[in-house]
Each structure stands twice: as C-alpha cells, then as structure tokens.
Design an enzyme around this catalytic site. Structure first.
Site, mmCIF file in Angstrom:
data_model
loop_
_atom_site.group_PDB
_atom_site.id
_atom_site.type_symbol
_atom_site.label_atom_id
_atom_site.label_comp_id
_atom_site.label_asym_id
_atom_site.label_seq_id
_atom_site.Cartn_x
_atom_site.Cartn_y
_atom_site.Cartn_z
ATOM 1 C CB SER A 1 -0.898 0.012 1.242
ATOM 2 O OG SER A 1 -1.525 1.285 1.397
ATOM 3 C CE1 TYR B 1 -3.926 -2.004 4.913
ATOM 4 C CE2 TYR B 1 -3.105 0.239 4.648
ATOM 5 C CZ TYR B 1 -3.613 -0.928 4.102
ATOM 6 O OH TYR B 1 -3.782 -1.028 2.736
#
Length: 255
Positions: free
Chosen positions: A147, A161
């Site tokens: 990401s 995350y």
C-alpha cells in the site's frame, strides 16, 4: 510484443480474490488467458466471484482463511488437487484497523500484522514446491500487494496497517534476493486510491478523493490489472524486489 506481456495459459493463485484489488487482478488475469484460482475467507463471496469471472475464462474458487497456518495448509492442499505447479502467486489478502493511539488494541495489531505481513511469507513458503516446479521452465512470480501507506505516512491512525505494509515492502526485498536463486521473482505493488470495501472513501466519495490525487481520478480496475500483468509477464522478468507504486502521483504530493 504480445508475447512480451502474455500470461496466456499460466496458472495464478490470488488471495483475497473475491473483491477489491484482488478481484481486479483476477479479472485481468482471466481476460489475459491465465488459469486463475481465487481464495477468500467467505466461501459464498469467493464462489460467486469465481462464477462471474468464469464467464470470461478459467476461474476456480478455493475458499480458505489464510490468516492462520492451518488455513494456509488447507489452501495449498486445495490448490495442489488442481495443479502440479504455480506460475504466479498474488498475496493480496489483507486487513485494516483504525483507532486513536491511546486506545489502539492488541487485537487490532495482531489481526492486521498477522494477515498483512506474516501470511504472505508463510503462504509463499508453503507454495515453494509448486512455484519451483513452474520455475524450471520460466521464472515464477510472487506479487505482494502492499500500500502507499507503507511508502509515505497517511494521517489516519491505522498504526498496524501502516507498519505491516511498510514491513511487507521490505520483506519483498529480502524474499526476492533469496527466491531469485530459484528462478522465482518477487515484487510488490503499492496501490493508492481504488474503490473497494477497504477503501470506502474512494468507493463512495470518488470525486472528493480525486481532488487530492495529482492524476485527478481514483484508480480504475485496468490500472491495477495492468500493473499486475506487467510484473507477472515476461516483461517483468528482470524486475526483482521492487515495489511498483500505482497511485496517480499521491505519494509524491504528500509532505
């Protein structure tokens, strides 16, 4: 040139393939003529996506919960009932968790880091046998879906995350150096804003999100499919341990 970017007839396994980024890649691979297997924790969703994509080519549902080592073993066993080798593995299954710093729970840490960082390593390890068989003839490929939050800092309080995706990017480099010795090429993709269940802002407020993207729009399905096909094909054979950022320029605009 068509052969350079071809994945016709190659086998591919995509985790988290029932929706979002995983489905985009699966749809692209199916359209490109690959033999695609998708996995997801929710069997109904996985079966439905496979049914829909099967209208355009070869797509088989292999439901499994890869957040545990038992689930990893189950998926590997299910795949090996269908194929004796694996050309392309896409480690896409992931999770996110957001909470204020003072309230962030251990459960939100462990769930996210285990699935986003630990699972790609151990699933790739468990599939090494079938990947090596494919690599006897041409390079096998592993694509980890990271990401842009692992590249630059997002203001949202998604601690586990961000850490897991940054860790996955570095893990990609470390795995790549080892597995290239076996003719297995490991790379990563760092997506920006794509409409998905995980990125509901991009899905539900595309116009507002697009205003903060230099390219002026959110990512489209073909943007993600194209990046994955590039890395999976002959065109990406000499790209090793790299993270391909697919974000419309967002990371360059962050402070």
């Amino acid at each position: 040139m068509n052969e350079l970017f071809s994945i016709q007839g190659r086998t591919a396994l995509i985790t988290g393939g029932s929706r979002g980024i995983g489905r985009m890649i699966a749809a692209g691979f199916v359209a490109a003529g690959a033999r695609v297997y998708i996995s997801a924790r929710k069997a109904d969703a996985c079966n439905q996506t496979a049914k829909e994509l099967s209208e355009f080519g070869h797509c088989v549902s292999l439901p499994a919960d890869v957040s545990t080592l038992d689930g990893v073993k189950s998926l590997v066993a299910a795949y090996e009932k269908h194929e004796g080798s694996l050309d392309i593995l896409v480690n896409n299954a992931g999770a996110a968790w957001g909470a204020p710093y003072d309230e962030f729970p251990e459960s939100g840490w462990d769930k996210v880091v285990d699935l986003n960082l630990k699972t790609p390593f151990f699933l790739t390890q468990a599939l090494s046998g079938v990947l090596r068989r494919a690599a006897e003839f041409r390079p096998a490929k592993v694509i980890n879906i990271a990401s842009i939050d692992g590249v630059s800092v997002n203001p949202m309080e998604t601690y586990s995350y961000a850490a897991s995706k940054a860790g996955l990017i570095h893990l990609t480099r470390r795995m790549a150096l080892r597995l290239v010795q076996d003719n297995i090429i490991v790379n990563a993709i760092a997506p920006g804003a794509f409409a998905s269940e995980m990125n509901r802002a991009a899905r539900d407020h595309a116009g507002e999100v697009s205003a903060h993207i230099p390219a002026g729009r959110i990512g489209q399905d073909d943007d993600m499919a194209g990046a994955a096909i590039y890395l999976a094909s002959r065109a990406g054979d000499y790209v090793v341990g790299t993270t391909l950022v697919v974000d419309g320029g967002v990371t360059h605009s962050r402070g």
